[in-house]
Design an enzyme around this catalytic site. Structure first.
Site, mmCIF file in Angstrom:
data_model
loop_
_atom_site.group_PDB
_atom_site.id
_atom_site.type_symbol
_atom_site.label_atom_id
_atom_site.label_comp_id
_atom_site.label_asym_id
_atom_site.label_seq_id
_atom_site.Cartn_x
_atom_site.Cartn_y
_atom_site.Cartn_z
ATOM 1 N N PHE A 228 1.192 -1.266 0.595
ATOM 2 C CA PHE A 228 0.237 0.018 0.211
ATOM 3 C C PHE A 228 0.853 1.359 0.152
ATOM 4 C CE2 PHE A 228 -2.310 2.804 2.892
ATOM 5 C CZ PHE A 228 -3.771 2.883 2.053
ATOM 6 N N ALA A 229 0.558 2.047 -0.985
ATOM 7 C CA ALA A 229 1.889 3.263 -1.639
ATOM 8 C C ALA A 229 0.506 4.731 -1.158
ATOM 9 C CB ALA A 229 2.607 3.073 -2.840
ATOM 10 N N GLY B 280 14.000 -5.009 35.111
ATOM 11 C CA GLY B 280 15.420 -4.732 35.851
ATOM 12 C C GLY B 280 16.689 -4.471 34.311
ATOM 13 N N GLU C 7 0.426 3.631 9.657
ATOM 14 C CA GLU C 7 -1.555 3.547 9.398
ATOM 15 C C GLU C 7 -2.525 4.969 10.357
ATOM 16 O OE1 GLU C 7 -3.709 0.436 9.259
ATOM 17 O OE2 GLU C 7 -1.615 -1.138 8.626
HETATM 18 N N1 COS Z 1 -13.932 6.806 6.654
HETATM 19 C C1 COS Z 1 -14.598 7.060 5.354
HETATM 20 N N2 COS Z 1 -14.461 8.168 4.340
HETATM 21 C C2 COS Z 1 -13.333 9.308 5.312
HETATM 22 C C3 COS Z 1 -12.621 8.860 6.355
HETATM 23 C C4 COS Z 1 -13.009 7.114 7.039
HETATM 24 N N3 COS Z 1 -12.118 7.167 7.316
HETATM 25 N N4 COS Z 1 -12.009 9.847 6.690
HETATM 26 C C5 COS Z 1 -12.338 10.698 5.475
HETATM 27 N N5 COS Z 1 -13.455 10.566 4.106
HETATM 28 C C6 COS Z 1 -14.191 11.034 3.856
HETATM 29 C C7 COS Z 1 -14.669 12.120 3.833
HETATM 30 O O1 COS Z 1 -16.205 11.917 4.080
HETATM 31 C C8 COS Z 1 -14.757 13.163 2.881
HETATM 32 O O2 COS Z 1 -16.143 12.405 1.787
HETATM 33 P P1 COS Z 1 -16.552 14.291 0.963
HETATM 34 O O3 COS Z 1 -16.056 14.568 0.363
HETATM 35 O O4 COS Z 1 -17.651 12.239 0.973
HETATM 36 O O5 COS Z 1 -17.352 14.957 2.675
HETATM 37 C C9 COS Z 1 -13.737 13.061 2.327
HETATM 38 O O6 COS Z 1 -12.658 11.558 2.579
HETATM 39 C C10 COS Z 1 -12.336 13.782 2.539
HETATM 40 O O7 COS Z 1 -12.238 13.854 3.564
HETATM 41 P P2 COS Z 1 -11.398 14.345 4.659
HETATM 42 O O8 COS Z 1 -12.075 16.068 4.396
HETATM 43 O O9 COS Z 1 -11.843 14.833 6.021
HETATM 44 O O10 COS Z 1 -10.797 14.831 4.630
HETATM 45 P P3 COS Z 1 -9.298 15.755 5.734
HETATM 46 O O11 COS Z 1 -8.050 16.261 4.232
HETATM 47 O O12 COS Z 1 -9.455 16.364 6.109
HETATM 48 O O13 COS Z 1 -8.849 13.968 6.037
HETATM 49 C C11 COS Z 1 -7.003 13.448 8.011
HETATM 50 C C12 COS Z 1 -8.153 14.609 6.758
HETATM 51 C C13 COS Z 1 -6.980 13.293 9.265
HETATM 52 C C14 COS Z 1 -8.884 12.066 8.379
HETATM 53 C C15 COS Z 1 -6.620 11.904 6.912
HETATM 54 O O14 COS Z 1 -5.710 13.054 5.844
HETATM 55 C C16 COS Z 1 -5.914 11.021 7.585
HETATM 56 O O15 COS Z 1 -6.866 9.901 7.990
HETATM 57 N N6 COS Z 1 -4.376 11.243 7.936
HETATM 58 C C17 COS Z 1 -3.915 10.029 8.459
HETATM 59 C C18 COS Z 1 -3.469 9.364 6.734
HETATM 60 C C19 COS Z 1 -2.799 7.820 7.199
HETATM 61 O O16 COS Z 1 -2.695 6.928 7.959
HETATM 62 N N7 COS Z 1 -1.222 7.956 6.988
HETATM 63 C C20 COS Z 1 -0.302 6.757 6.895
HETATM 64 C C21 COS Z 1 -0.179 6.408 6.287
HETATM 65 S S1 COS Z 1 -0.842 4.943 5.432
HETATM 66 S S2 COS Z 1 0.003 3.026 6.615
#
Ligand code: COS
Length: 379
Positions: A122-123, A338, A362
């Protein structure tokens, strides 16, 4: 949801025996060689572990989320590197295809992923994009029946051995809506790899950069066949992945508790085993209690996931609590041991380094907090 209690108990017992009799004795060797012995990978294939969460129609075991976390509790009991070998195939490396793939993509990839013949990866993460996953910079430009990908993905688990990558790349404007998920086979032209990363822990798990230099993939490699859905696919994959990782944290915490009890019974200070000293007992009790709390919340969230509930907040809560919790348990385990806990001859030393990653990948703990708070506000 548990479909057949007897069948699940039999699988759990088989995995438990495999972990205790085959994997735990190999932990020191994996630390030493930074590789998982090939015969153990073959045994994992034979046990069907590569296809635990792949539907039965495609040759997997088709475990429900509740069943999967129960098996992940067992797998978490040994070095996380062993679980990581099969982790991407069951989790982030194949769930994109399962949740959003076309019928053809499922038919083509999943049966071979279920047997472990094909390794998935997964990239998403890039040099300048980690927590802000909606800002990926890797581009994918349509060129007739193909797309041309350019960019770099960083710290990609199993990349050195993977046969197919779920790649999030930008096909549209800025933000999450411009991201598309692709399936990129390893033999694609223009696909390259960086040197293997030198990590703090989880020796035996390999990560490296994945480099796209005018990498050419066919247009039918867009997951689900629709542009602009890649961010949502990634989020759905991560919701499930976070529950799985939480279960692995619980398994590791259980192991650290057991190692701590065992050591404290045998270590004598002030004329009696240290297990009889109340300050040691306090640490043991805190670790057992937190492990129990983690196990309970993961089971509850997994059950609700299987019932089709929206569990974004609960998955983030499990990941936040369990990854932080196993860090505290590992810290206490070293403290109870320890000076011996600082030495490589005791497993708590590598667990202390290994579990640090759970608070980072993640989604960091801080990202989980943001997700939880946002879900609370939107409720
Ligand atoms: N499950 C399902 N759908 C989701 C979701 C989730 N957990 N999180 C967001 N979405 C959907 C939203 O509902 C939104 O849909 P609509 O456009 O239909 O409204 C869309 O995706 C965009 O979401 P959002 O506007 O919340 O995007 P952001 O850029 O604000 O997201 C977070 C911010 C922090 C939630 C996101 O960037 C994130 O999870 N980051 C961490 C990534 C990560 O885990 N990286 C590790 C590397 S992978 S090993």
């Amino acid at each position: 949801m548990i479909r057949d209690r007897d069948l699940l108990d039999a699988l759990k017992e088989t995995v438990h025996r495999f972990v205790c009799e085959r994997l735990m004795p190999a932990e020191a060797r994996v630390e030493e060689e930074n590789a998982i012995p090939a015969d153990l990978v073959d045994e994992m294939r034979q046990l069907g572990l590569f296809g635990m969460s792949i539907p039965e129609d495609f040759g997997g075991l088709g475990l429900t989320m509740e069943e999967e976390v129960i098996i992940a509790f067992e797998l978490g009991y040994t070095s996380p590197a062993f679980r990581s070998v099969i982790g991407t195939n069951n989790g982030i490396g194949c769930q994109g295809i399962i949740v959003d793939g076309t019928a053809e993509q499922k038919r083509y990839w999943l049966p071979r992923m279920a047997t472990g013949e094909v390794i998935g990866s997964f990239a998403l993460t890039e040099p300048d994009v980690g927590s802000d996953a909606g800002s990926v910079r890797t581009t994918a430009v349509r060129d007739g029946d193909h797309y041309i990908l350019n960019g770099t993905k960083r710290y990609i688990t199993n990349a050195p051995v993977a046969d197919v990558f779920t790649v999030m790349a930008r096909t549209g404007g800025p933000g999450p809506a411009g991201v598309t998920a692709f399936l990129v086979p390893r033999d694609s032209s223009g696909l390259g790899f960086g040197a293997i990363d030198k990590k703090m822990g989880q020796r035996g798990t390999r990560t490296c950069d994945v480099i796209f230099d005018n990498c050419r993939v066919s247009a039918d490699s867009v997951i689900g066949g629709v542009e602009g859905q890649g961010f949502k696919t990634a989020m759905k994959v991560l919701n499930r992945g976070r529950l799985h990782i939480s279960a692995v944290c619980v398994g590791a915490a259980q192991r650290l508790c057991d190692e701590s009890v065992n050591f404290s019974r045998n270590r004598v200070q002030f004329g009696k085993p240290i297990s009889e000293h109340q300050l040691i007992q306090a640490m043991l009790a805190d670790s057992a209690t937190e492990t129990f709390a983690g196990r309970s919340m993961v089971l509850e969230a997994a059950r609700r996931f299987d019932e089709g509930e929206r569990i974004i907040q609960e998955a983030a809560s499990c990941k936040l609590f369990c990854s932080e919790m196993v860090g505290r348990v590992a810290d206490r385990a070293v403290q109870i041991h320890g000076g011996a806990g600082y030495m490589q001859e005791y497993p708590v030393e590598h667990f202390y380094r290994d579990v640090r990653l759970f608070r980072l990948y993640e989604g960091t703990s801080q990202i989980q907090q943001i997700i939880i708070a946002r879900e609370m506000m939107n409720a």
